[in-house]
Design a protein around this motif. Sequence first.
Motif, short mmCIF file in Angstrom:
data_model
loop_
_atom_site.label_atom_id
_atom_site.label_comp_id
_atom_site.label_asym_id
_atom_site.label_seq_id
_atom_site.Cartn_x
_atom_site.Cartn_y
_atom_site.Cartn_z
N CYS A 116 0.85 -1.19 0.00
CA CYS A 116 0.00 0.00 0.00
C CYS A 116 0.88 1.24 0.00
N VAL A 117 0.45 2.26 -0.72
CA VAL A 117 1.23 3.48 -0.89
C VAL A 117 0.41 4.68 -0.40
N VAL A 118 1.02 5.51 0.46
CA VAL A 118 0.38 6.70 1.00
C VAL A 118 0.81 7.91 0.18
N ASP A 167 -13.51 0.02 -3.04
CA ASP A 167 -13.04 -1.14 -3.79
C ASP A 167 -12.59 -0.70 -5.17
N MET A 168 -11.28 -0.79 -5.43
CA MET A 168 -10.73 -0.41 -6.74
C MET A 168 -9.66 -1.40 -7.15
N ALA A 169 -9.66 -1.81 -8.42
CA ALA A 169 -8.57 -2.62 -8.96
C ALA A 169 -7.29 -1.79 -8.88
N PRO A 170 -6.12 -2.43 -8.82
CA PRO A 170 -4.87 -1.69 -8.66
C PRO A 170 -4.66 -0.54 -9.64
N ALA A 171 -4.96 -0.75 -10.92
CA ALA A 171 -4.76 0.31 -11.91
C ALA A 171 -5.66 1.51 -11.62
N GLY A 189 2.36 -5.29 -8.76
CA GLY A 189 2.89 -5.24 -10.11
C GLY A 189 3.12 -3.85 -10.65
N GLY A 190 2.79 -3.67 -11.94
CA GLY A 190 3.03 -2.38 -12.58
C GLY A 190 2.27 -1.25 -11.93
N ALA A 191 1.04 -1.53 -11.46
CA ALA A 191 0.25 -0.49 -10.81
C ALA A 191 0.93 -0.01 -9.54
N LEU A 192 1.47 -0.94 -8.75
CA LEU A 192 2.18 -0.56 -7.53
C LEU A 192 3.41 0.25 -7.85
N ARG A 193 4.14 -0.15 -8.88
CA ARG A 193 5.35 0.59 -9.25
C ARG A 193 5.00 2.03 -9.61
N ARG A 194 3.88 2.23 -10.31
CA ARG A 194 3.47 3.59 -10.65
C ARG A 194 2.96 4.35 -9.42
N MET A 195 2.33 3.63 -8.49
CA MET A 195 1.89 4.27 -7.25
C MET A 195 3.06 4.92 -6.52
N LEU A 196 4.22 4.27 -6.58
CA LEU A 196 5.38 4.78 -5.86
C LEU A 196 5.85 6.12 -6.40
N ASP A 197 5.40 6.51 -7.59
CA ASP A 197 5.71 7.84 -8.11
C ASP A 197 4.91 8.91 -7.38
N SER A 198 3.84 8.46 -6.68
CA SER A 198 2.96 9.41 -6.00
C SER A 198 3.08 9.37 -4.48
N GLY A 199 3.85 8.44 -3.95
CA GLY A 199 3.92 8.35 -2.49
C GLY A 199 4.91 7.32 -1.99
N ASN A 200 4.65 6.82 -0.79
CA ASN A 200 5.58 5.92 -0.13
C ASN A 200 4.84 4.80 0.60
N VAL A 201 5.55 3.69 0.82
CA VAL A 201 4.99 2.56 1.56
C VAL A 201 5.19 2.81 3.06
N LEU A 202 4.37 2.14 3.86
CA LEU A 202 4.52 2.21 5.31
C LEU A 202 5.53 1.18 5.80
#
Length: 331
Positions: A116-118, A167-171, A189-202
């Motif tokens: 999960c990315v905040v 409830d949302m799919a990763p993308a 996967g790829g969605a998580l990698r792109r999430m990291l451009d917007s925030g950080n993991v706990l």
Amino acid sequence: MTFKSRLLSAVAGVALLSGAQATMADGHGEITVAYFLEWPMPFQFAKETGMYDEALGVKVNWVSFDTGTAMSAAMASGDVQLSVSQGVPPFVVATSAGQDLQILDVAVSYADNDNCVVRAELEIDKNSAGELAGKKVAVPLGTAAHYGFLKQMEHFNVSLDSLQIVDMAPAEGEAALSQGAVDMACGWGGALRRMLDSGNVLLTGAEKTELGILVFDATTGPTSFAAENSDMVAAFLGVTAEANAMWADEANHAEMLPVIAKDAGMSEEEAAATLTTFVFPPVDEQLSQAWLGGNAVDFLKGVAEVFVAAGSIDAAKASYEDNVNTGPLSQ
């Protein structure tokens, strides 16, 4: 010896036995297998080079899905016979509700590729996770990411009632996070990698593992299909195991990576980065006490109990022993 010849020799014995049963499995000698895009794995090299079709003696159709819950639905309807890399949580949700599915092998173990990315602007990390109260979170319900989210919130003592969970799919979650529509998003996967451009993991993957937040996917299938086509399932798992063994030798990466990346819908760089976070346990390890030989059944029960406590499912099964079938893998 080429990859193709090595692979075929490895599964030739069970392949010869599987042909007649394969024909009966579907009425016209075909099976359909589910998998994920943006989830690069060695089996995709075998998939794209026709190795499964040759080893099984039938046409193998492949269909991609966004979530493991959709895989469960497709297996329930009979549209799909096997699912590669279905997450344990959606598997538990389905079997707890009465769907007769079995884990047939450990497809992949991972910890850094499901998280999960905040949103960065919130400046919330593991030392200030309590500040998540009142925030909006995108979670693909009934998936591995959902389970990891629940366990992390439990660890940080963040009440689920204090969060607005959608409830949302990763993308979809990634898009919402990048637009500021949600404060935290979970995925892989790829969605998580792109999430990291917007925030950080706990928590990092290592930190999650240390806390007992395990993350792995399995090859799964309906119990009846596995029982009626055990030799064909064994041949399928044999191809997968050989592809994993080939990937374990870095000398094969140059040949395999371009094929895997293309099939996953990723660049070679993205696929390589994702694969470095994956572990593909060999067959003997999968059959050990640490995995399908013992701990997996207890882990399924633990996941179910977490979901019961969260109100995601009504009740856990007394035991998930019947939902783990090591017979075909042992072959």
